[in-house]
Design a protein around this motif. Structure first.
Motif, PDB file in Angstrom:
ATOM      1  N   THR A   1      32.283   6.354  -6.940  1.00 32.24           N
ATOM      2  CA  THR A   1      31.350   7.178  -7.701  1.00 32.24           C
ATOM      3  C   THR A   1      31.177   8.586  -7.130  1.00 32.24           C
ATOM      4  OG1 THR A   1      29.477   6.334  -6.409  1.00 32.24           O
ATOM      5  CG2 THR A   1      30.027   5.161  -8.452  1.00 32.24           C
ATOM      6  N   SER A   2      31.662   8.829  -5.943  1.00 33.87           N
ATOM      7  CA  SER A   2      31.434  10.143  -5.330  1.00 33.87           C
ATOM      8  C   SER A   2      32.703  10.955  -5.170  1.00 33.87           C
ATOM      9  CB  SER A   2      30.761   9.977  -3.957  1.00 33.87           C
ATOM     10  OG  SER A   2      31.597   9.228  -3.089  1.00 33.87           O
ATOM     11  N   THR A   3      33.835  10.338  -4.901  1.00 30.31           N
ATOM     12  CA  THR A   3      35.091  11.057  -4.701  1.00 30.31           C
ATOM     13  C   THR A   3      35.923  10.991  -5.970  1.00 30.31           C
ATOM     14  OG1 THR A   3      35.063  10.494  -2.351  1.00 30.31           O
ATOM     15  CG2 THR A   3      37.152  11.241  -3.287  1.00 30.31           C
ATOM     16  N   PHE A   4      36.453  12.137  -6.405  1.00 27.60           N
ATOM     17  CA  PHE A   4      37.230  12.176  -7.638  1.00 27.60           C
ATOM     18  C   PHE A   4      38.364  13.169  -7.472  1.00 27.60           C
ATOM     19  CE2 PHE A   4      33.774  15.182  -7.886  1.00 27.60           C
ATOM     20  CZ  PHE A   4      34.330  16.331  -8.412  1.00 27.60           C
ATOM     21  N   TRP A   5      39.319  13.127  -8.429  1.00 25.60           N
ATOM     22  CA  TRP A   5      40.490  13.992  -8.416  1.00 25.60           C
ATOM     23  C   TRP A   5      40.549  14.739  -9.737  1.00 25.60           C
ATOM     24  CZ3 TRP A   5      39.996  10.168  -5.123  1.00 25.60           C
ATOM     25  CH2 TRP A   5      40.646  10.215  -3.887  1.00 25.60           C
ATOM     26  N   VAL A   6      40.939  16.007  -9.665  1.00 23.38           N
ATOM     27  CA  VAL A   6      41.015  16.831 -10.860  1.00 23.38           C
ATOM     28  C   VAL A   6      42.392  17.472 -10.931  1.00 23.38           C
ATOM     29  CG1 VAL A   6      38.548  17.292 -10.990  1.00 23.38           C
ATOM     30  CG2 VAL A   6      40.017  18.815  -9.631  1.00 23.38           C
ATOM     31  N   GLY A   7      42.879  17.587 -12.185  1.00 26.22           N
ATOM     32  CA  GLY A   7      44.112  18.329 -12.429  1.00 26.22           C
ATOM     33  C   GLY A   7      43.781  19.702 -12.979  1.00 26.22           C
ATOM     34  N   THR A   8      44.595  20.674 -12.653  1.00 30.04           N
ATOM     35  CA  THR A   8      44.271  22.061 -12.991  1.00 30.04           C
ATOM     36  C   THR A   8      45.399  22.700 -13.797  1.00 30.04           C
ATOM     37  OG1 THR A   8      45.233  22.872 -10.923  1.00 30.04           O
ATOM     38  CG2 THR A   8      42.900  22.264 -10.904  1.00 30.04           C
ATOM     39  N   GLU A   9      45.075  23.884 -14.316  1.00 30.44           N
ATOM     40  CA  GLU A   9      46.078  24.634 -15.074  1.00 30.44           C
ATOM     41  C   GLU A   9      47.189  25.153 -14.175  1.00 30.44           C
ATOM     42  OE1 GLU A   9      44.461  27.750 -17.394  1.00 30.44           O
ATOM     43  OE2 GLU A   9      43.296  26.432 -18.709  1.00 30.44           O
ATOM     44  N   GLU A  10      46.924  25.363 -12.928  1.00 33.45           N
ATOM     45  CA  GLU A  10      47.941  25.894 -12.011  1.00 33.45           C
ATOM     46  C   GLU A  10      48.971  24.851 -11.623  1.00 33.45           C
ATOM     47  OE1 GLU A  10      46.079  25.546  -7.636  1.00 33.45           O
ATOM     48  OE2 GLU A  10      44.867  26.696  -9.062  1.00 33.45           O
ATOM     49  N   GLY A  11      48.721  23.561 -11.942  1.00 34.77           N
ATOM     50  CA  GLY A  11      49.671  22.512 -11.615  1.00 34.77           C
ATOM     51  C   GLY A  11      49.316  21.731 -10.377  1.00 34.77           C
ATOM     52  N   SER A  12      48.238  22.085  -9.676  1.00 35.86           N
ATOM     53  CA  SER A  12      47.833  21.369  -8.464  1.00 35.86           C
ATOM     54  C   SER A  12      46.766  20.332  -8.801  1.00 35.86           C
ATOM     55  CB  SER A  12      47.291  22.341  -7.413  1.00 35.86           C
ATOM     56  OG  SER A  12      48.276  23.276  -7.055  1.00 35.86           O
ATOM     57  N   ILE A  13      46.688  19.324  -7.958  1.00 34.22           N
ATOM     58  CA  ILE A  13      45.678  18.273  -8.081  1.00 34.22           C
ATOM     59  C   ILE A  13      44.810  18.344  -6.834  1.00 34.22           C
ATOM     60  CG2 ILE A  13      45.256  15.798  -8.309  1.00 34.22           C
ATOM     61  CD1 ILE A  13      48.001  15.566  -9.632  1.00 34.22           C
ATOM     62  N   TYR A  14      43.481  18.386  -7.056  1.00 34.58           N
ATOM     63  CA  TYR A  14      42.552  18.527  -5.938  1.00 34.58           C
ATOM     64  C   TYR A  14      41.678  17.283  -5.834  1.00 34.58           C
ATOM     65  CZ  TYR A  14      43.751  23.491  -6.014  1.00 34.58           C
ATOM     66  OH  TYR A  14      44.422  24.693  -5.974  1.00 34.58           O
ATOM     67  N   GLN A  15      41.394  16.959  -4.594  1.00 35.20           N
ATOM     68  CA  GLN A  15      40.432  15.888  -4.305  1.00 35.20           C
ATOM     69  C   GLN A  15      39.106  16.545  -3.957  1.00 35.20           C
ATOM     70  OE1 GLN A  15      39.599  14.810  -0.634  1.00 35.20           O
ATOM     71  NE2 GLN A  15      37.932  13.661  -1.591  1.00 35.20           N
ATOM     72  N   ALA A  16      37.995  16.040  -4.585  1.00 32.18           N
ATOM     73  CA  ALA A  16      36.690  16.660  -4.394  1.00 32.18           C
ATOM     74  C   ALA A  16      35.636  15.590  -4.187  1.00 32.18           C
ATOM     75  CB  ALA A  16      36.332  17.533  -5.599  1.00 32.18           C
ATOM     76  N   ASN A  17      34.531  16.003  -3.584  1.00 30.32           N
ATOM     77  CA  ASN A  17      33.409  15.107  -3.308  1.00 30.32           C
ATOM     78  C   ASN A  17      32.164  15.625  -4.023  1.00 30.32           C
ATOM     79  OD1 ASN A  17      34.939  13.521  -1.421  1.00 30.32           O
ATOM     80  ND2 ASN A  17      34.626  15.139   0.093  1.00 30.32           N
ATOM     81  N   ARG A  18      31.382  14.704  -4.558  1.00 27.90           N
ATOM     82  CA  ARG A  18      30.135  15.082  -5.215  1.00 27.90           C
ATOM     83  C   ARG A  18      29.035  15.389  -4.200  1.00 27.90           C
ATOM     84  NH1 ARG A  18      28.454  10.440  -9.136  1.00 27.90           N
ATOM     85  NH2 ARG A  18      26.702  11.910  -9.446  1.00 27.90           N
ATOM     86  N   TYR A  19      29.089  14.750  -3.030  1.00 31.53           N
ATOM     87  CA  TYR A  19      28.038  14.902  -2.022  1.00 31.53           C
ATOM     88  C   TYR A  19      28.667  15.274  -0.681  1.00 31.53           C
ATOM     89  CZ  TYR A  19      25.980  11.884  -5.595  1.00 31.53           C
ATOM     90  OH  TYR A  19      25.592  11.339  -6.784  1.00 31.53           O
TER      91      TYR A  19
ATOM     92  N   ARG B   1      29.536  14.818   3.132  1.00 35.06           N
ATOM     93  CA  ARG B   1      29.844  13.671   3.989  1.00 35.06           C
ATOM     94  C   ARG B   1      29.973  14.153   5.428  1.00 35.06           C
ATOM     95  NH1 ARG B   1      34.170   9.689   0.919  1.00 35.06           N
ATOM     96  NH2 ARG B   1      32.835   9.161  -0.875  1.00 35.06           N
ATOM     97  N   ALA B   2      30.120  13.160   6.298  1.00 33.64           N
ATOM     98  CA  ALA B   2      30.207  13.508   7.725  1.00 33.64           C
ATOM     99  C   ALA B   2      31.461  14.315   8.017  1.00 33.64           C
ATOM    100  CB  ALA B   2      30.167  12.248   8.571  1.00 33.64           C
ATOM    101  N   SER B   3      32.560  13.972   7.331  1.00 35.53           N
ATOM    102  CA  SER B   3      33.823  14.644   7.625  1.00 35.53           C
ATOM    103  C   SER B   3      34.143  15.775   6.664  1.00 35.53           C
ATOM    104  CB  SER B   3      34.972  13.626   7.592  1.00 35.53           C
ATOM    105  OG  SER B   3      35.028  12.992   6.322  1.00 35.53           O
ATOM    106  N   SER B   4      33.418  15.857   5.557  1.00 38.97           N
ATOM    107  CA  SER B   4      33.721  16.894   4.569  1.00 38.97           C
ATOM    108  C   SER B   4      32.458  17.245   3.803  1.00 38.97           C
ATOM    109  CB  SER B   4      34.815  16.422   3.599  1.00 38.97           C
ATOM    110  OG  SER B   4      34.378  15.255   2.920  1.00 38.97           O
ATOM    111  N   LYS B   5      32.471  18.439   3.223  1.00 36.38           N
ATOM    112  CA  LYS B   5      31.341  18.905   2.450  1.00 36.38           C
ATOM    113  C   LYS B   5      31.585  18.625   0.973  1.00 36.38           C
ATOM    114  CE  LYS B   5      30.053  22.609   5.634  1.00 36.38           C
ATOM    115  NZ  LYS B   5      29.798  24.066   5.782  1.00 36.38           N
TER     116      LYS B   5
END
Length: 720
Positions: free
Chosen positions: A483-501, A503-507
């Protein structure tokens, strides 16, 4: 009526007639003697008359007793005598002190008391009996006085006999014994009496009808009923001919057709009828054969067209932009549509809910003020449908309401102001959120019952971009049970991993260390592997792109992630500052844009793709990774979206959305999608081999030509 009762009545009638005759004779004799002047003494005495009356009335003769109250005045009585004298009111059988013509004790009324006193010389004392033979008169005549008196008789106690039943009694004809029935039988001669007497005819004294009589009676009753029914039908027909149906005028007819209640009734009624007519069940199917005739296994047919949905009124001139199957009803699928340029009076965007049992028209049609680019059923409320529009509004429709949205987000800076291509519901039944993404890089979290403002907003930015930090998001997906970590596809052709909240290791936001690079054109679809089966493959996901390829990725990519410092000098010069994760495998069989990709919900190694040539491909990683196992030409137009059904055990149906507005539903053979027991183990081995092969070929490095991202501006025109 029994014969005994008849005889008794006849005897009583004869006795009364005899008594009347004797009285008339006596009156005649008295009248004759009076007219002649000398009256001969009668030989009969009062006793004889009383005896005659008693014999006729069948009662014992009684001596005549004269009460003192009959001939002695109340003034001449002494108080003692008055006390000893019994008043008439207290004598039993003498009501109200009224004088009796002939009382039960043979007493004579007051009117004849003086005559008796003269005959006896006044020597009568109260209570003494008088011998009626010694009574004499010159004429020996009886002075009869007419008196009126009510006679009371004590009703005899009727003995109730116990009622017993036997077969003979139940089948015998019941005969009424009431006096009224007797009189009716004797005097009535109407038709009902005759019919009753015919039914009461019995054979001798047995009390039973003969078989012939019963048959005759039944036939007569049936004939009478038939005649009565014919008469009633004739009357109804005559009345019906007299009635005239008034035809409605055109104005009245138009008023009825325009009534909302009438329109709603016609809409629902015709929908039910069309469901029944659209049912494709084979009513003459032979179950003794035991062969599924839906697919011809001998010819290798494993995919078959079930139906194609389209509507001239709503879908003509539109393209399907997204698909989603209902989580509650397996026959319902929702399709979102963009604007029809030729229909200026129609809504810009619509969502049509199609029913597999209603082929002629959609089950529901929902309107939107802007093109609808994404749609999803709520998995926790099956009557709710969410849609993302081109204007940036999030719309909520309810199948229990009308065609307009029941809720929608405002057009303000608090929410989206750019097209929404990505949308997904996450959470549980009691705590869930709608996650939406737009092409300006904004991610919003909404509560399903409150769309006035987002619960959370998260702008995604990449500082390494040359002109802008924004990320133009084209698609979105969450791994299962995440429910918190998700992946998005973009127009530039890259896929990014993102977090909603945070975390200790990432913002919160994009994780710049985990960037999946491999596509050279906008990403059109992302889908994570469903976590079903004995082995969890939820770290695998597929992506499709306008660069004609489909790629397989793995999120656990520590072994695949490298740094540009270990690359060759030539690659380093072209990709300075870039680091990324490479794909496990690239499927490059397509000859046009690949617009969507989806894993099969039940088979671990099967996924499907659709492309701009109108082709639908099915891949099986356990059989072949270079070419699809089945390739089907669906349409001459591009196929934009693909979606497998969710509720069936094997997901035997797949929906394909075309750019011409048609929704194609295909059936998949059970032999094709039924997984074997070792499918998960085989897939695990194949994935490991692909990872090893990819590391050996690329050394973990992916060289990307930056200039290729902008070589064709038409890639980005689809999302702008």
């Amino acid at each position: 009526m029994s014969e005994r009762m008849k005889k008794e009545l006849e005897e009583k009638r004869a006795r009364v007639a005899e008594l009347r005759k004797a009285r008339e004779e006596r009156k005649a004799q008295l009248a004759q003697a009076t007219s002649q002047g000398n009256v001969e003494p009668l030989t009969s005495s009062r006793k004889d008359v009383n005896d005659l009356v008693d014999s006729l009335l069948a009662r014992p003769s009684t001596p005549i007793t004269v009460r003192q109250s009959s001939y002695v005045s109340a003034q001449s009585q002494t108080p003692a005598a008055r006390s000893r004298t019994t008043p008439e009111e207290s004598i039993p059988g003498t009501p109200g002190g009224r004088a009796s013509r002939l009382s039960n004790d043979g007493s004579i009324g007051r009117a004849s008391g003086s005559r008796i006193a003269e005959l006896t010389g006044g020597a009568i004392t109260p209570g003494h009996a008088i011998d009626r033979e010694t009574m004499g008169s010159p004429f020996q005549a009886i002075d009869m006085v007419d008196m009126q008196q009510e006679l009371y008789e004590m009703p005899s106690k009727q003995v109730v006999k116990p009622v017993t039943y036997s077969k003979a009694i139940q089948t015998s004809v019941t005969i009424s014994t009431s006096t009224s029935d007797l009189e009716s039988d004797d005097e009535s001669s109407d038709e009902m009496g005759q019919r009753r007497r015919r039914r009461r005819r019995v054979d001798g004294e047995s009390g039973k009808e003969t078989e012939e009589e019963m048959r005759k009676r039944i036939l007569e009753e049936l004939e009478e009923e038939r005649k009565a029914l014919e008469k009633e039908l004739k009357e109804l027909k005559e009345k019906g001919e007299e009635l005239k149906v008034n035809a409605l005028s055109d104005e009245q007819r138009q008023a009825i057709f325009a009534a909302p209640d009438f329109s709603a009734f016609i809409e629902e009624s015709t929908k039910i009828v069309q469901r029944a007519l659209s049912d494709g069940y084979d009513y003459i199917r032979d179950y003794t054969i035991g062969i599924d005739s839906a697919f011809d296994e001998a010819e290798g047919q494993q995919v078959k067209l079930h139906c194609a949905f389209s509507d001239e009124r709503w879908t003509s001139g539109r393209s399907i932009t997204d698909l989603d199957w209902s989580p509650k009803f397996p026959e319902l699928v929702a399709a979102s549509y963009n604007k029809n340029p030729s229909a200026v009076n129609d809504p810009d965007g619509i969502v049509a809910v199609w029913n597999l049992h209603l082929l002629e028209r959609p089950e529901f049609v929902f309107h939107s003020p802007s093109d609808v680019l994404s749609v999803t059923f709520s998995p926790y409320h099956p009557t709710l449908i969410f849609g993302g529009s081109y204007s940036g509004q999030v719309l909520l429709w309810d199948t229990r309401a009308k065609h307009l949205p029941v809720l929608k987000t405002p057009l303000s800076s608090n929410g989206h102001t750019y097209p929404i291509y990505g949308m997904k519901m996450v959470g549980t039944q009691n705590a869930n959120n709608l996650i939406t993404t737009s092409t300006d890089g904004l991610v919003c979290s909404w509560l399903s019952d409150m769309l006035a403002q987002p619960q959370e907003t998260l702008p995604l930015t990449v500082p390494s971009h040359n002109k802008t930090d924004e990320v133009s998001i084209t698609c979105l997906d969450f791994p299962d049970n995440e429910t918190s970590t998700f992946w998005v596809g973009t127009e530039e052709g890259s896929i990014y991993q993102a977090n909603r909240y945070d975390r200790a290791s990432s913002k919160a936001g994009i994780n710049n260390e985990d960037i999946y690079r491999g596509h050279s054109a906008p990403i059109t679809g992302i889908d994570f592997h469903p976590s079903t089966g004995s082995i969890d493959f939820s770290d695998l996901f597929l992506s499709s792109s306008v660069d004609w390829t489909v790629k397989l990725w793995r999120t656990k990519a520590n072994s695949n992630k490298t740094n540009t410092k270990s690359s060759s000098s030539s690659s380093s010069s072209r990709n300075e500052g870039l680091a990324g994760i490479s794909s496990i495998h690239s499927f490059e069989e397509a000859n046009d844009y690949v617009f969507d990709v989806k894993w099969h919900p039940n088979h671990p190694a099967i996924f499907g793709t659709v492309d701009g040539n109108g082709k639908f491909d099915l891949w099986n990683l356990n059989q072949d990774i270079e070419v699809p196992i089945i390739s089907t030409k669906v349409s001459n137009e591009a196929i934009n979206k693909i979606s497998f059904d969710k509720l069936s055990n094997l997901s035997k149906k797949v929906g394909l959305g075309s750019s011409n507005g048609k929704l194609y539903i295909y059936d998949l053979s059970e032999k094709l999608i039924q997984p074997r027991e070792n499918e998960w183990n085989e897939l695990q081995k194949n994935i490991q081999n692909l990872i090893i092969s990819d590391n050996n070929n690329n050394n973990g490095l992916i060289g990307i030509d930056i200039n290729s991202l902008n070589r064709d501006n038409k890639y980005g025109s689809r999302y702008r």
